[in-house]
Design an enzyme around this catalytic site. Structure first.
Site, PDB file in Angstrom:
ATOM      1  N   GLU A  31       0.826  -1.258   0.087  1.00  0.00           N
ATOM      2  CA  GLU A  31      -0.057   0.118  -0.094  1.00  0.00           C
ATOM      3  C   GLU A  31       0.858   1.225  -0.046  1.00  0.00           C
ATOM      4  O   GLU A  31       0.443   2.166  -0.492  1.00  0.00           O
ATOM      5  CB  GLU A  31      -1.022  -0.003   1.221  1.00  0.00           C
ATOM      6  N   ASP A 220     -12.088  -6.595  -0.230  1.00  0.00           N
ATOM      7  CA  ASP A 220     -12.708  -7.891   0.026  1.00  0.00           C
ATOM      8  C   ASP A 220     -14.167  -7.483   0.343  1.00  0.00           C
ATOM      9  O   ASP A 220     -14.369  -6.406   1.327  1.00  0.00           O
ATOM     10  CB  ASP A 220     -12.048  -8.830   0.727  1.00  0.00           C
TER      11      ASP A 220
HETATM   12  N1  ADE Z   1      -7.884  -5.093   5.085  1.00  0.00           N
HETATM   13  C1  ADE Z   1      -8.479  -5.353   4.000  1.00  0.00           C
HETATM   14  N2  ADE Z   1      -9.307  -6.375   4.191  1.00  0.00           N
HETATM   15  C2  ADE Z   1      -9.674  -6.542   5.619  1.00  0.00           C
HETATM   16  C3  ADE Z   1     -10.679  -7.284   6.169  1.00  0.00           C
HETATM   17  N3  ADE Z   1     -11.324  -8.022   5.626  1.00  0.00           N
HETATM   18  N4  ADE Z   1     -10.569  -7.227   7.582  1.00  0.00           N
HETATM   19  C4  ADE Z   1      -9.625  -6.405   8.078  1.00  0.00           C
HETATM   20  N5  ADE Z   1      -8.759  -5.731   7.421  1.00  0.00           N
HETATM   21  C5  ADE Z   1      -8.738  -5.734   6.128  1.00  0.00           C
END
Ligand code: ADE
Length: 262
Positions: A31, A220
């Site tokens: 990132e 996600d």
């Molecule tokens: N960073 C990216 N996706 C995540 C998730 N599902 N839970 C916590 N941090 C994250």
């Protein structure tokens, strides 16, 4: 330079004038690097380190559009070689950075899981309006609220007006996955996105009276069908490009402004 605002709170020197120092806190190298390149930052040499000996934390710095930018990343675990994600490293590196660099503004940037039930889709970039923890369960009156640690983030109505960012509440915990007790806590935090650092950065920033904003890009769908780790890894690179674009737009907006203009 704009005159000082009448309703100034206990903030730093930038309250009276243009923002000059921005601290970007990022958990993962993937990132961080696009922003390091974008702002042409250079890694601080060992002899100019502001961090204690032995800490894997890394600082990049440089000048961009009239701002001094420091970007800090907690580095890699010295034994396991993976990014030091999560609340402990984020709080520590934020604390050390604020104490030494005295930034006018903190931008905690990173990726997050999003909730489709709240309208999040992959690639969305959010500015968090509120943060809270979802894995600090202390079922004793008042300790329960301390554990959740809900707080509003620094309000930036003009950034929201100007830039195409979504707004939502952010819930933070030290796990990528989401067991049922985390899910119900996240629901009760009314969160649209979940991450592993935001609320801990906010805690430290508040303690040291430093305005902080939270720019989070969705990799996600936490309430979706796909396994989180798989979906996260699949989308990480593409979504990091969206994060890079959004953080650049935020920094461009901040350039030449006072805290009260945000
Ligand atoms: N960073 C990216 N996706 C995540 C998730 N599902 N839970 C916590 N941090 C994250």
């Amino acid at each position: 330079m704009a005159p000082p605002s009448d309703d100034s709170g206990p903030l730093g020197a930038a309250e009276a004038g243009a923002i000059s120092k921005v601290l970007i806190v990022i958990a993962m190298q993937t990132e961080a690097l696009p922003l390091v390149n974008r702002f042409r930052l250079v890694e601080a040499a060992a002899q100019e380190s502001i961090f204690p000996k032995g800490a894997p934390w890394i600082r990049y710095h440089g000048e961009y559009k009239g701002l001094h930018i420091d970007l800090v990343w907690p580095g890699k675990d010295p034994v396991l070689g993976v990014d030091c994600v999560g609340t402990v490293s984020a709080a520590l590196v934020t604390y050390a950075s604020i104490r030494s660099l005295k930034p006018d503004l903190i931008i905690n940037a990173g990726t997050a899981g999003g909730f489709k039930a709240k309208g999040a889709v992959i690639g969305d970039v959010f500015l968090a309006s509120d943060v809270a923890f979802h894995d600090r369960r202390i079922p004793i009156p008042v300790f329960d609220m301390y554990g959740i640690g809900a707080r509003k983030t620094f309000a930036t109505p003009n950034i929201l007006k100007e830039l195409n960012l979504k707004v939502g509440k952010l819930s933070t915990g030290d796990s990528l996955d989401m067991p049922p007790h985390d899910e119900s806590a996240i629901l009760s935090n009314d969160a649209t996105i979940k991450d592993m650092e935001g609320a801990s950065v906010a805690y430290v920033a508040d303690m040291l009276s430093t305005p902080a904003i939270f720019v989070k890009a969705v990799t996600d769908i936490a309430d979706g069908e796909k396994p989180t780790a798989e979906e996260f890894l699949q989308n990480l690179i593409a979504v990091t490009a969206a994060l890079d674009k959004a953080v650049t737009e935020v920094v461009d907006f901040v350039s030449g402004k006072c805290i009260s203009d945000l």
